[in-house]
Design an enzyme around this catalytic site. Sequence first.
Site, PDB file in Angstrom:
ATOM      1  N   CYS A 193       0.849  -1.195   0.000  1.00 40.00           N
ATOM      2  CA  CYS A 193       0.000   0.000   0.000  1.00 40.00           C
ATOM      3  C   CYS A 193       0.889   1.251   0.000  1.00 40.00           C
ATOM      4  CB  CYS A 193      -0.989  -0.044   1.156  1.00 40.00           C
ATOM      5  SG  CYS A 193      -2.365   1.125   0.973  1.00 40.00           S
ATOM      6  N   HIS A 202      -3.827  -4.568  -0.369  1.00 45.14           N
ATOM      7  CA  HIS A 202      -3.462  -5.229   0.878  1.00 45.14           C
ATOM      8  C   HIS A 202      -3.555  -6.742   0.682  1.00 45.14           C
ATOM      9  CE1 HIS A 202      -3.432  -1.655   3.505  1.00 45.14           C
ATOM     10  NE2 HIS A 202      -4.350  -1.203   2.676  1.00 45.14           N
ATOM     11  N   GLU A 259      -2.809  -9.127   2.644  1.00 43.33           N
ATOM     12  CA  GLU A 259      -3.279  -9.805   3.865  1.00 43.33           C
ATOM     13  C   GLU A 259      -4.787  -9.681   4.043  1.00 43.33           C
ATOM     14  OE1 GLU A 259      -2.683  -5.569   5.261  1.00 43.33           O
ATOM     15  OE2 GLU A 259      -1.850  -6.913   3.743  1.00 43.33           O
TER      16      GLU A 259
END
Length: 207
Positions: free
Chosen positions: A79, A180, A182
Amino acid sequence: MIAIIDYGMGNLHSVSKAVERLGCEAVVTSSAEEILAADGAILPGVGAFGDAMRNLRETGLDRVVRELAASGKPLLGICLGMQLLFEESEEYGRHEGLGLLPGRVVRFQGDYKVPHMGWNELKFEQASPLFADLEPGYVYFVHSYHVLPTRREDLLATADYHQPVTAIVGRGSVHGMQFHPEKSGELGMALLHRFTELVEGARVKSR
């Protein structure tokens, strides 16, 4: 060991837990010694570019990140962390970045919703070990600024948000993901897993 670089701005917990779920040892750290001793590092980031660079400079971690990248150990920016890899940003003025990749960060311009927030499909632009044998799919973005890489060969994947948007970049051991991973389901975790494999491969070579 993968170092999650703590400079006061980032989803440190979620990134470290995701790495651990993949079976890798992770440490959240602001220690130059720990970062440089790690087999690879992740530079996360949430917030404004200028604030992030100020934190990195004040702690000396800007030099540490550059040193780690120069060593050839794998580095992943996530990011805002991806944006910091580039030369400059226009977010709230002009700010110099880490300069590991040539290009600049600009605000989305157009009659559409900003920030770019939500799930968008990746388009793989060229081959990369990060996504070899993976099928394109959807990942989760939240950002108001996007990267314009200078070198086309550094652009590995895009997403469409009223225009092609830089989603994954990479050159040598340095990579970045605007989204992102994750928080991006199966594909995001698969991409993060590929990065951990790059770290393991570099560790084995260095023996």
